[in-house]
Motif scaffolding. Structure first.
Motif, PDB file in Angstrom:
ATOM      1  N   LEU A   1      46.665 -30.167  15.120  1.00 49.00           N
ATOM      2  CA  LEU A   1      45.399 -30.003  14.350  1.00 49.00           C
ATOM      3  C   LEU A   1      44.237 -29.824  15.245  1.00 49.00           C
ATOM      4  O   LEU A   1      44.300 -30.418  16.251  1.00 49.00           O
ATOM      5  N   VAL A   2      43.495 -29.063  14.834  1.00 46.56           N
ATOM      6  CA  VAL A   2      42.049 -28.813  15.783  1.00 46.56           C
ATOM      7  C   VAL A   2      40.883 -28.953  14.870  1.00 46.56           C
ATOM      8  O   VAL A   2      40.714 -28.408  13.885  1.00 46.56           O
ATOM      9  N   ALA A   3      40.098 -30.081  15.230  1.00 41.76           N
ATOM     10  CA  ALA A   3      38.971 -30.397  14.503  1.00 41.76           C
ATOM     11  C   ALA A   3      37.785 -29.721  15.458  1.00 41.76           C
ATOM     12  O   ALA A   3      37.292 -29.990  16.517  1.00 41.76           O
ATOM     13  N   GLU A   4      37.113 -28.621  14.578  1.00 40.10           N
ATOM     14  CA  GLU A   4      36.160 -27.804  15.123  1.00 40.10           C
ATOM     15  C   GLU A   4      34.923 -27.626  14.299  1.00 40.10           C
ATOM     16  O   GLU A   4      34.257 -26.734  14.723  1.00 40.10           O
ATOM     17  N   ALA A   5      34.770 -28.481  13.203  1.00 44.38           N
ATOM     18  CA  ALA A   5      33.555 -28.693  12.359  1.00 44.38           C
ATOM     19  C   ALA A   5      32.996 -29.894  12.252  1.00 44.38           C
ATOM     20  O   ALA A   5      33.609 -30.926  12.245  1.00 44.38           O
ATOM     21  N   PHE A   6      31.673 -30.036  12.735  1.00 42.29           N
ATOM     22  CA  PHE A   6      30.929 -31.246  12.296  1.00 42.29           C
ATOM     23  C   PHE A   6      30.653 -31.210  11.112  1.00 42.29           C
ATOM     24  O   PHE A   6      29.811 -30.493  10.533  1.00 42.29           O
ATOM     25  N   VAL A   7      30.965 -32.165  10.137  1.00 38.56           N
ATOM     26  CA  VAL A   7      30.347 -32.327   8.993  1.00 38.56           C
ATOM     27  C   VAL A   7      29.384 -33.321   8.697  1.00 38.56           C
ATOM     28  O   VAL A   7      28.398 -33.029   7.958  1.00 38.56           O
ATOM     29  N   GLY A   8      29.386 -34.433   9.492  1.00 36.27           N
ATOM     30  CA  GLY A   8      28.179 -35.221   9.380  1.00 36.27           C
ATOM     31  C   GLY A   8      28.509 -36.681   9.927  1.00 36.27           C
ATOM     32  O   GLY A   8      29.315 -36.845  10.667  1.00 36.27           O
ATOM     33  N   THR A   9      27.735 -37.683   9.458  1.00 37.63           N
ATOM     34  CA  THR A   9      28.070 -38.851   9.737  1.00 37.63           C
ATOM     35  C   THR A   9      28.334 -39.944   8.632  1.00 37.63           C
ATOM     36  O   THR A   9      28.012 -39.691   7.550  1.00 37.63           O
TER      37      THR A   9
ATOM     38  N   ALA B   1      26.841 -39.010   0.973  1.00 37.99           N
ATOM     39  CA  ALA B   1      27.706 -37.941   0.570  1.00 37.99           C
ATOM     40  C   ALA B   1      28.926 -37.695   1.518  1.00 37.99           C
ATOM     41  O   ALA B   1      29.861 -37.508   0.872  1.00 37.99           O
ATOM     42  N   VAL B   2      28.574 -37.643   2.626  1.00 35.72           N
ATOM     43  CA  VAL B   2      29.808 -37.839   3.898  1.00 35.72           C
ATOM     44  C   VAL B   2      30.797 -38.764   3.721  1.00 35.72           C
ATOM     45  O   VAL B   2      31.797 -38.705   3.507  1.00 35.72           O
ATOM     46  N   ALA B   3      30.081 -39.924   3.576  1.00 37.33           N
ATOM     47  CA  ALA B   3      30.971 -41.416   3.375  1.00 37.33           C
ATOM     48  C   ALA B   3      31.783 -41.414   1.938  1.00 37.33           C
ATOM     49  O   ALA B   3      33.080 -41.827   2.053  1.00 37.33           O
ATOM     50  N   GLU B   4      30.840 -40.665   0.930  1.00 40.90           N
ATOM     51  CA  GLU B   4      31.786 -40.552  -0.246  1.00 40.90           C
ATOM     52  C   GLU B   4      33.156 -39.565   0.084  1.00 40.90           C
ATOM     53  O   GLU B   4      34.181 -39.818  -0.387  1.00 40.90           O
TER      54      GLU B   4
ATOM     55  N   ASP C   1      41.944 -38.506   2.638  1.00 39.71           N
ATOM     56  CA  ASP C   1      43.046 -39.086   3.608  1.00 39.71           C
ATOM     57  C   ASP C   1      42.600 -38.800   4.931  1.00 39.71           C
ATOM     58  O   ASP C   1      43.475 -38.111   5.512  1.00 39.71           O
ATOM     59  N   PRO C   2      41.505 -39.501   5.612  1.00 35.53           N
ATOM     60  CA  PRO C   2      41.080 -38.889   6.645  1.00 35.53           C
ATOM     61  C   PRO C   2      42.076 -39.316   7.938  1.00 35.53           C
ATOM     62  O   PRO C   2      42.642 -40.495   7.775  1.00 35.53           O
ATOM     63  N   LEU C   3      41.772 -38.787   9.076  1.00 36.90           N
ATOM     64  CA  LEU C   3      42.467 -39.107  10.423  1.00 36.90           C
ATOM     65  C   LEU C   3      41.393 -39.941  10.943  1.00 36.90           C
ATOM     66  O   LEU C   3      40.210 -39.867  10.800  1.00 36.90           O
TER      67      LEU C   3
ATOM     68  N   LEU D   1      34.339 -35.261  11.509  1.00 39.27           N
ATOM     69  CA  LEU D   1      34.860 -33.742  11.661  1.00 39.27           C
ATOM     70  C   LEU D   1      35.852 -33.225  11.002  1.00 39.27           C
ATOM     71  O   LEU D   1      36.145 -33.923   9.944  1.00 39.27           O
ATOM     72  N   SER D   2      36.116 -32.061  11.050  1.00 37.74           N
ATOM     73  CA  SER D   2      37.031 -31.412  10.040  1.00 37.74           C
ATOM     74  C   SER D   2      37.880 -30.353  10.638  1.00 37.74           C
ATOM     75  O   SER D   2      37.395 -29.680  11.538  1.00 37.74           O
ATOM     76  N   THR D   3      39.268 -30.537  10.394  1.00 32.15           N
ATOM     77  CA  THR D   3      40.150 -29.512  10.673  1.00 32.15           C
ATOM     78  C   THR D   3      40.221 -28.398   9.945  1.00 32.15           C
ATOM     79  O   THR D   3      41.002 -27.587   9.999  1.00 32.15           O
ATOM     80  N   GLY D   4      39.715 -28.533   8.772  1.00 33.49           N
ATOM     81  CA  GLY D   4      39.892 -27.430   7.782  1.00 33.49           C
ATOM     82  C   GLY D   4      40.534 -28.123   6.675  1.00 33.49           C
ATOM     83  O   GLY D   4      40.158 -27.824   5.248  1.00 33.49           O
ATOM     84  N   ASP D   5      41.372 -28.721   6.922  1.00 29.67           N
ATOM     85  CA  ASP D   5      42.249 -29.438   5.596  1.00 29.67           C
ATOM     86  C   ASP D   5      41.981 -30.856   5.651  1.00 29.67           C
ATOM     87  O   ASP D   5      42.366 -31.440   4.446  1.00 29.67           O
ATOM     88  N   ARG D   6      41.671 -31.575   6.817  1.00 27.87           N
ATOM     89  CA  ARG D   6      41.548 -32.902   6.828  1.00 27.87           C
ATOM     90  C   ARG D   6      40.307 -33.328   7.444  1.00 27.87           C
ATOM     91  O   ARG D   6      39.737 -32.448   8.661  1.00 27.87           O
ATOM     92  N   LEU D   7      39.689 -34.446   7.150  1.00 32.78           N
ATOM     93  CA  LEU D   7      38.455 -34.978   7.756  1.00 32.78           C
ATOM     94  C   LEU D   7      39.008 -35.901   8.876  1.00 32.78           C
ATOM     95  O   LEU D   7      40.213 -36.435   8.704  1.00 32.78           O
ATOM     96  N   VAL D   8      38.062 -36.116  10.056  1.00 36.82           N
ATOM     97  CA  VAL D   8      38.365 -36.645  11.034  1.00 36.82           C
ATOM     98  C   VAL D   8      37.446 -37.739  11.332  1.00 36.82           C
ATOM     99  O   VAL D   8      36.193 -37.350  11.707  1.00 36.82           O
ATOM    100  N   VAL D   9      37.562 -39.194  11.419  1.00 40.85           N
ATOM    101  CA  VAL D   9      36.595 -40.040  11.606  1.00 40.85           C
ATOM    102  C   VAL D   9      36.536 -40.385  12.994  1.00 40.85           C
ATOM    103  O   VAL D   9      37.564 -40.813  13.516  1.00 40.85           O
ATOM    104  N   VAL D  10      35.579 -40.331  13.562  1.00 37.99           N
ATOM    105  CA  VAL D  10      35.339 -40.751  15.174  1.00 37.99           C
ATOM    106  C   VAL D  10      34.892 -42.094  15.331  1.00 37.99           C
ATOM    107  O   VAL D  10      33.894 -42.650  14.867  1.00 37.99           O
TER     108      VAL D  10
END
Length: 215
Positions: free
Chosen positions: A2-10, A15-18, A24-26, A64-73
């Motif tokens: 998977l490649v996370a290439e989009a920044f969604v927010g924090t 709204a992002v937290a919701e 089901d984030p990574l 971040l987002s891979t397109g299909d899944r969110l990724v929390v840093v």
């Protein structure tokens, strides 16, 4: 992979937290080197191989987002030495912390520094305006900025030889006071000599330095 290439927010954004809460984030733990890279390959906390391609310095709680899944840093904690000045009496405590801030600002630019008596000398490594903009925010009230001509050996570590320097007719200085700072121009040249040693607190490799001929 998977490649996370989009920044969604924090996660600070409700709204992002919701979105994260309802998915089901990574989660990925990033070290101090990786967080500054625009792209790197790593492994999520559950073992999923992950590529990160985001043109920003990552911070704790970035999503971040891979397109299909969110990724929390999450940022990996680092061990640090803590210098607690709470037991130092005022005004010495303020002076110490101010000196540390100034030293850090100067050290980040790898400028040579020599301390002699009540003066600190920095060879002109940039324009006067840029150097002033770096040091002025860290100067306490009563400190002044002047321009002087000094021998290059002033910045040699452990130099104990006599040296002299003079202020020319175009000498310029300005001081910081309680109401901001004021400027003055000195018209009379003068010279003085010193017989004690000085040392560079942040010498460049090889001891090379600008001799301060710009005045």
């Amino acid at each position: 992979m998977l490649v996370a290439e989009a920044f969604v927010g924090t996660l600070d954004d409700p709204a992002v937290a919701e979105r994260v809460e309802s998915s089901d984030p990574l989660t990925v733990t990033v070290d101090g080197t990786e967080r500054r890279r625009s792209r790197f390959r790593t492994t999520a906390d559950d073992g999923t191989e992950l590529g990160v391609v985001v043109a920003r310095e990552l911070r704790d709680g970035d999503v971040l987002s891979t397109g299909d899944r969110l990724v929390v840093v999450s940022l990996e904690a680092v061990e640090a030495m803590a210098l607690d000045f709470g037991g130092v009496a005022d005004p010495d405590r303020a002076a110490v912390t101010t000196a540390l801030e100034l030293g850090h600002a100067v050290g980040n630019r790898h400028w040579d520094l020599a301390v002699e008596g009540e003066c600190a000398y920095l060879p002109l490594a940039d324009t006067r305006e840029r150097m002033e903009s770096t040091v002025e925010p860290h100067l306490p009230d009563g400190a002044t900025i002047e321009y002087d001509e000094v021998p290059p050996t002033l910045f040699d570590e452990g130099d104990a030889a006599d040296h002299s320097h003079s202020h020319g007719e175009s000498g310029y200085s300005h001081s910081h006071g309680e109401d901001g700072h004021s400027h003055d121009h000195s018209g009379a040249g003068h010279s003085h000599t010193h017989g004690h040693g000085v040392r560079s607190l942040d010498p460049k490799p090889g001891g090379d330095s600008d001799g301060g001929d710009q005045s």
